[in-house]
Design a protein around this motif. Structure first.
Motif, short mmCIF file in Angstrom:
data_model
loop_
_atom_site.label_atom_id
_atom_site.label_comp_id
_atom_site.label_asym_id
_atom_site.label_seq_id
_atom_site.Cartn_x
_atom_site.Cartn_y
_atom_site.Cartn_z
N SER A 1 0.87 -0.97 0.06
CA SER A 1 -0.08 -0.15 -0.05
C SER A 1 1.02 1.13 0.08
N MET B 1 0.02 7.14 -10.97
CA MET B 1 0.69 6.69 -9.88
C MET B 1 1.28 5.09 -10.21
N ARG C 1 -6.01 1.62 -7.46
CA ARG C 1 -5.77 2.86 -6.41
C ARG C 1 -7.07 3.34 -6.03
N ASN D 1 -9.26 6.43 -5.32
CA ASN D 1 -9.08 7.73 -5.48
C ASN D 1 -9.22 8.62 -4.55
N ASN E 1 -6.69 8.39 -1.85
CA ASN E 1 -5.32 8.71 -2.34
C ASN E 1 -4.43 7.66 -2.14
N THR E 2 -4.90 6.55 -2.29
CA THR E 2 -3.73 5.14 -1.89
C THR E 2 -3.69 4.41 -3.18
N LEU E 3 -2.58 3.97 -3.22
CA LEU E 3 -2.07 2.93 -4.25
C LEU E 3 -1.93 1.59 -3.53
N CYS F 1 6.84 3.53 -4.45
CA CYS F 1 5.78 4.03 -4.94
C CYS F 1 6.10 5.53 -5.20
N THR G 1 4.33 8.96 -7.44
CA THR G 1 3.08 9.53 -8.08
C THR G 1 3.42 10.97 -8.46
#
Length: 121
Positions: A20, A33, A70, A72, A75-77, A94, A96
């Motif tokens: 994450s 991302m 993701r 949105n 705001n997490t990948l 990660c 972005t």
């Protein structure tokens, strides 16, 4: 803007991990991302990337085994890694591109601190 990656660890060959990456700070919008990895003695390489409209790109070496997604709203990948192999061992980063303000002409790149993934029996 800060990126906090988590979820790495030690796993046996054939196992799974889920990484994450939470993005926080001044954010107007997030563009692409992605996850990169760097093994000892090797260059950093792209693993997978996802755009804001959901277009996905994978490295050939991980196709069929890894899934990128993701959230949105948060705001997490994420990176779901299955059927892991010893050659997947690396530090995963990660990345972005963020517009911090509405009037920013171009998005800026930001990197997380990296999380170690070790695949070994």
């Amino acid at each position: 803007v800060q990126l906090q990656a988590s979820g790495g660890g030690l796993v046996q060959p054939g196992g799974s991990l889920r990484l994450s990456c939470a993005v926080s700070g001044r954010i107007f919008s997030i563009d692409v991302m992605g996850w990169y990895r760097q093994a000892p003695g090797k260059q950093r390489e792209l693993v997978a990337a996802i755009t804001s409209d959901g277009t996905i790109n994978f490295a050939d070496s991980v196709k069929g085994r890894l899934t990128i997604s993701r959230d949105n709203a948060e705001n997490t990948l994420y990176l779901q890694m299955n059927s892991l192999k010893p050659e997947d061992t690396a530090v995963y980063y990660c990345n972005t591109f963020v517009r911090e303000w509405a009037w920013a002409p171009v998005p800026k790149p930001f990197w997380g601190q990296g999380t170690q993934v070790t695949v070994s029996s």
